[in-house]
Design an enzyme around this catalytic site. Structure first.
Site, mmCIF file in Angstrom:
data_model
loop_
_atom_site.group_PDB
_atom_site.id
_atom_site.type_symbol
_atom_site.label_atom_id
_atom_site.label_comp_id
_atom_site.label_asym_id
_atom_site.label_seq_id
_atom_site.Cartn_x
_atom_site.Cartn_y
_atom_site.Cartn_z
ATOM 1 N N HIS A 152 0.817 -1.221 0.000
ATOM 2 C CA HIS A 152 0.000 0.000 0.000
ATOM 3 C C HIS A 152 0.854 1.278 0.000
ATOM 4 O O HIS A 152 0.805 2.069 0.947
ATOM 5 C CB HIS A 152 -0.918 -0.014 1.228
ATOM 6 C CG HIS A 152 -2.319 0.377 0.919
ATOM 7 N ND1 HIS A 152 -3.206 -0.482 0.321
ATOM 8 C CD2 HIS A 152 -2.993 1.532 1.117
ATOM 9 C CE1 HIS A 152 -4.359 0.114 0.178
ATOM 10 N NE2 HIS A 152 -4.262 1.346 0.646
ATOM 11 N N ASP A 204 -4.165 6.572 -1.583
ATOM 12 C CA ASP A 204 -5.365 6.164 -2.310
ATOM 13 C C ASP A 204 -4.962 5.633 -3.679
ATOM 14 O O ASP A 204 -3.910 5.995 -4.216
ATOM 15 C CB ASP A 204 -6.307 7.363 -2.464
ATOM 16 C CG ASP A 204 -7.675 6.976 -2.992
ATOM 17 O OD1 ASP A 204 -8.110 5.829 -2.751
ATOM 18 O OD2 ASP A 204 -8.317 7.813 -3.658
ATOM 19 N N ASN A 254 -4.374 2.417 -4.603
ATOM 20 C CA ASN A 254 -3.500 1.247 -4.633
ATOM 21 C C ASN A 254 -4.123 0.067 -5.373
ATOM 22 O O ASN A 254 -3.441 -0.625 -6.122
ATOM 23 C CB ASN A 254 -3.120 0.838 -3.208
ATOM 24 C CG ASN A 254 -2.244 1.875 -2.559
ATOM 25 O OD1 ASN A 254 -1.063 1.970 -2.843
ATOM 26 N ND2 ASN A 254 -2.833 2.684 -1.688
ATOM 27 N N GLY A 255 -5.402 -0.164 -5.177
ATOM 28 C CA GLY A 255 -6.082 -1.261 -5.865
ATOM 29 C C GLY A 255 -6.115 -1.042 -7.366
ATOM 30 O O GLY A 255 -5.812 -1.946 -8.151
ATOM 31 N N ARG A 256 -6.479 0.171 -7.773
ATOM 32 C CA ARG A 256 -6.506 0.485 -9.214
ATOM 33 C C ARG A 256 -5.116 0.349 -9.812
ATOM 34 O O ARG A 256 -4.942 -0.212 -10.894
ATOM 35 C CB ARG A 256 -7.051 1.898 -9.433
ATOM 36 C CG ARG A 256 -8.535 2.024 -9.181
ATOM 37 C CD ARG A 256 -9.048 3.419 -9.515
ATOM 38 N NE ARG A 256 -8.450 4.463 -8.694
ATOM 39 C CZ ARG A 256 -8.913 4.852 -7.509
ATOM 40 N NH1 ARG A 256 -9.979 4.272 -7.002
ATOM 41 N NH2 ARG A 256 -8.322 5.804 -6.830
ATOM 42 N N THR A 257 -4.123 0.858 -9.099
ATOM 43 C CA THR A 257 -2.746 0.764 -9.590
ATOM 44 C C THR A 257 -2.305 -0.694 -9.671
ATOM 45 O O THR A 257 -1.676 -1.107 -10.649
ATOM 46 C CB THR A 257 -1.799 1.569 -8.680
ATOM 47 O OG1 THR A 257 -2.266 2.920 -8.609
ATOM 48 C CG2 THR A 257 -0.378 1.543 -9.211
ATOM 49 N N ARG A 293 -4.161 -3.295 -10.183
ATOM 50 C CA ARG A 293 -4.829 -3.948 -11.314
ATOM 51 C C ARG A 293 -4.201 -3.534 -12.643
ATOM 52 O O ARG A 293 -4.026 -4.361 -13.541
ATOM 53 C CB ARG A 293 -6.327 -3.655 -11.271
ATOM 54 C CG ARG A 293 -6.998 -4.351 -10.090
ATOM 55 C CD ARG A 293 -8.500 -4.214 -10.090
ATOM 56 N NE ARG A 293 -8.993 -2.871 -9.850
ATOM 57 C CZ ARG A 293 -9.193 -2.342 -8.640
ATOM 58 N NH1 ARG A 293 -8.904 -3.044 -7.554
ATOM 59 N NH2 ARG A 293 -9.679 -1.132 -8.516
#
Length: 188
Positions: free
Chosen positions: A58, A62, A64-67, A69
Site C-alpha cells: 500500500h 489512495d 493502490n487497488g486500481r494501480t 490492477r
C-alpha cells in the site's frame, strides 16, 4: 502517517505496513519482480502476486487497488500473456468490493498461504477474458452463422493460419506474409 483501508461504512478492514517500512518493502518487491526467477513463473501467477503484494504494501494513500490492477495487466502484457490489450482486470474486482477485500484478507500472514487469493484472482482473469470473448462474438459479422451452427465459421485464410499454427506451433507475419495481407498491424 499510517494509512488504513476502510470499507464503505468507514470500518478498518486492513492495516498496511507502517510508512517507514513501505520504501524498503517496495524496493524488495521490485527487486523480486525484476529477478530472473519470475521468468520461469507463469505470467498470471506473477500478476497475481504483484497485485496482492502491491495492495498489501500500500505505497499510496489512495488508488493502490486500481494501480495494482493496472500493473497486473501490464505484467500480463509484458510477459506476453496473449491479451492483445483487450481487457483490464478492473471490472471484476470493482463489482464486489467485499469479496475483493475478503480475498485479499484471506492470506495468512504467518504462512503466506495465498491460495484463496489466487483462486479469486484467477476467477477475475477468467471472467475478464470471457467477457471480452462474448463481446467479440457479438461484434462478429458472422454472428448469424453462429446461431445456425452453434459456432462462428472461419474463413479460408483463418483455417490456413490455424493449420500452419498446428503444424509449426506458431505463425509470424514476417515468415508468412501472405496470410497477413490487407491486415493492419494494429489488428495483429
Amino acid at each position: 502517517m499510517q494509512v488504513y483501508v476502510v470499507n464503505r461504512m468507514k470500518e478498518i478492514i486492513f492495516t498496511p505496513p507502517p510508512p517507514y517500512e513501505v520504501s524498503k518493502q517496495m524496493k524488495n518487491f521490485i527487486e523480486w519482480l525484476e529477478t530472473t526467477d519470475t521468468a520461469d513463473i507463469h505470467p498470471v501467477i506473477v500478476a497475481g502476486i504483484l497485485h496482492y503484494e502491491f495492495v498489501r504494501i500500500h505505497p499510496f494513500v489512495d488508488g493502490n487497488g486500481r494501480t495494482a490492477r493496472v500493473l497486473a495487466t501490464l505484467i500480463l502484457y509484458l510477459k506476453e500473456f496473449d491479451i492483445k490489450r483487450f481487457f483490464t482486470l478492473d471490472e471484476f474486482y470493482d463489482n464486489d468490493r467485499p469479496a475483493y477485500y475478503a480475498a485479499l484478507n484471506s492470506v495468512d500472514q504467518e504462512t503466506l498461504d495465498i491460495t484463496h487469493w489466487f483462486e479469486y484472482f484467477l476467477d477475475g482473469v477468467l471472467a475478464s477474458i470471457s467477457k471480452i470473448k462474448e463481446e467479440i462474438l457479438l461484434l462478429s459479422p458472422d454472428q448469424h452463422k453462429k446461431g445456425l451452427k452453434g459456432q462462428i465459421e472461419l474463413g479460408e485464410r483463418q483455417v490456413k493460419i490455424l493449420e500452419k499454427i498446428n503444424i509449426n506451433g506458431k505463425i509470424t507475419k514476417y515468415r508468412n506474409p501472405k496470410y497477413f495481407q490487407n491486415i493492419s498491424s494494429s489488428c495483429l
